[in-house]
Design an enzyme around this catalytic site. Structure first.
Site, short mmCIF file in Angstrom:
data_model
loop_
_atom_site.label_atom_id
_atom_site.label_comp_id
_atom_site.label_asym_id
_atom_site.label_seq_id
_atom_site.Cartn_x
_atom_site.Cartn_y
_atom_site.Cartn_z
N GLY A 1 0.82 -1.20 0.00
CA GLY A 1 0.00 0.00 0.00
C GLY A 1 0.85 1.25 0.00
O GLY A 1 2.07 1.21 0.19
N CYS A 2 0.20 2.40 -0.21
CA CYS A 2 0.95 3.66 -0.31
C CYS A 2 1.58 4.05 1.01
O CYS A 2 2.78 4.36 1.08
CB CYS A 2 0.04 4.76 -0.85
SG CYS A 2 -1.52 4.98 0.06
N TYR A 3 0.81 4.05 2.10
CA TYR A 3 1.38 4.38 3.41
C TYR A 3 2.47 3.38 3.82
O TYR A 3 3.55 3.79 4.29
CB TYR A 3 0.29 4.43 4.48
CG TYR A 3 -0.56 5.67 4.48
CD1 TYR A 3 0.00 6.94 4.61
CD2 TYR A 3 -1.95 5.59 4.40
CE1 TYR A 3 -0.78 8.09 4.62
CE2 TYR A 3 -2.75 6.73 4.42
CZ TYR A 3 -2.16 7.98 4.54
OH TYR A 3 -2.94 9.11 4.57
N THR B 1 4.42 1.68 1.91
CA THR B 1 5.59 1.89 1.06
C THR B 1 6.45 3.02 1.59
O THR B 1 7.66 2.85 1.83
CB THR B 1 5.16 2.16 -0.39
OG1 THR B 1 4.56 0.98 -0.94
CG2 THR B 1 6.37 2.55 -1.25
N ALA B 2 5.88 4.19 1.77
CA ALA B 2 6.67 5.35 2.21
C ALA B 2 7.22 5.13 3.62
O ALA B 2 8.40 5.44 3.90
CB ALA B 2 5.82 6.61 2.16
#
Length: 353
Positions: A158-160, A162-163
């Site tokens: 997911g995006c969160y 990943t970062a």
């Protein structure tokens, strides 16, 4: 080699970004784009940006044209991929799933956080986790399956996660983090909420406003803990910002009690960790990442600093939530699995102003 590719759920923001990338991909023939709601309409009717760039029209999710695609990207809501992926894998396709349906290692954990029985532990056991910088071996195993003409499954991070994970992983994997709570505060643009209008994502609600949500229980929490090995130690708080796209995560980690470390050593550890990465850049000491510098790309910019008084490491990472946080990462994973250049079709430089 040119691969026939389909995008299931191409009408959403992540799906449209996949289309944008794949239309320019040198090794891809974008053969099918599906939408339950917009079947029969030209792609450019929903997204005029594609006018003159593609003559494709949306088809239904069950259209037979998908059976002709060697690679199928699933940009559909959670639980929908759970129904679509098995038959695609069984017929030998490469399935790149952008939803959460195959991210968690445990079917029980999936049911706990998503309220749906999983029922496909066999696919969980064979799938690769799609965060190449941290889990490339799983993607290489899928590449072996691809070469043997066997079905493949990648569950993209997911995006969160990943970062947050790209920010924290070098410190954790270098043994620099001690016991105690790890705190991650992350801010995302409104496209992360999806294309369908909601009260929270309404312009009047999101504009000129910043808010936390999912406090103490966001669904990305178990995924981040799984990636980083932080079971029960992570406090993760996501925030919604008045941006169209872009995501910034700041992670504070306790320094190991027996470590004597200065800022220069910490900087070197991060630079060494990502020295061979095609997409992750560690910024010079004292420089912090900005979402505007990665929007429209598959890049991640990472920075790290030492907080000596608190004996803490503060790491930050900026990505495009639709790029490295979704569509770009999905294409990066597909490139690796299919034996293509990892950077094929992916932008490396954002708009500079």
């Amino acid at each position: 080699m040119v691969l026939d590719v389909g995008v299931m759920g191409a009408s959403g923001f992540a799906g449209a970004e996949l289309v944008r990338i794949l239309l320019r991909h040198p090794y891809v023939n974008l053969k099918a784009v599906t939408s339950a709601e917009h079947a029969g309409l030209p792609l450019s009717h929903l997204y005029p940006a594609f006018e003159g760039g593609s003559a494709l029209s949306f088809v239904a999710h069950d259209d037979p044209v998908l059976s002709e695609c060697a690679v199928v990207f699933l940009a559909v809501p959670h639980t929908a991929a759970l129904n679509a992926a098995p038959q695609l894998v069984e017929r030998g396709a490469v399935v790149i799933d952008l939803s959460a349906d195959f991210r968690l290692d445990s079917a029980d954990a999936y049911q706990q956080w998503y309220g749906v029985s999983h029922g496909r532990s066999d696919l969980l056991a064979m799938r690769a986790f799609g965060l190449p910088e941290l889990f490339v071996q799983g993607l290489r195993d899928q590449a072996d399956r691809f070469r043997r003409s066997q079905g493949c499954l990648v569950a993209c991070a997911g995006c969160y996660p990943t970062a947050t994970s790209l920010a924290a992983a070098p410190a954790l994997r270098s043994g620099l983090v001690g016991e105690g709570i790890v705190v991650a505060d992350a801010v995302s643009g409104v496209t992360g909420a999806g294309r369908r209008a909601t009260d929270a994502a309404h312009f009047c609600a999101a504009n000129e406003s910043l808010r936390a949500y999912g406090v103490g229980g966001h669904r990305h929490l178990p995924e981040i803990e799984q990636i980083l090995g932080l079971g029960g130690r992570l406090v993760f708080t996501p925030h919604l910002a008045p941006l169209s796209r872009g995501l910034l995560s700041t992670v504070t980690l306790p320094l190991a009690t027996d470590e004597v470390i200065d800022a220069a050593r910490l900087q070197r550890a991060y630079e060494s960790f990502y020295r061979t990465s095609a997409f992750v850049s560690v910024l010079p000491a004292g420089v912090q990442p900005r979402t505007s510098d990665v929007v429209g790309t598959n890049r991640a910019q990472v920075a790290v600093a030492l907080h000596p008084q608190a004996r803490a490491i503060v790491a930050t990472c900026a990505i495009d939530n639709l790029g490295k946080g979704a569509a770009g990462q999905a294409v990066q994973c597909a490139n690796i699995v299919c034996g293509l250049p990892e950077t094929a079709g992916l932008d490396l430089i954002s708009t500079p102003a």
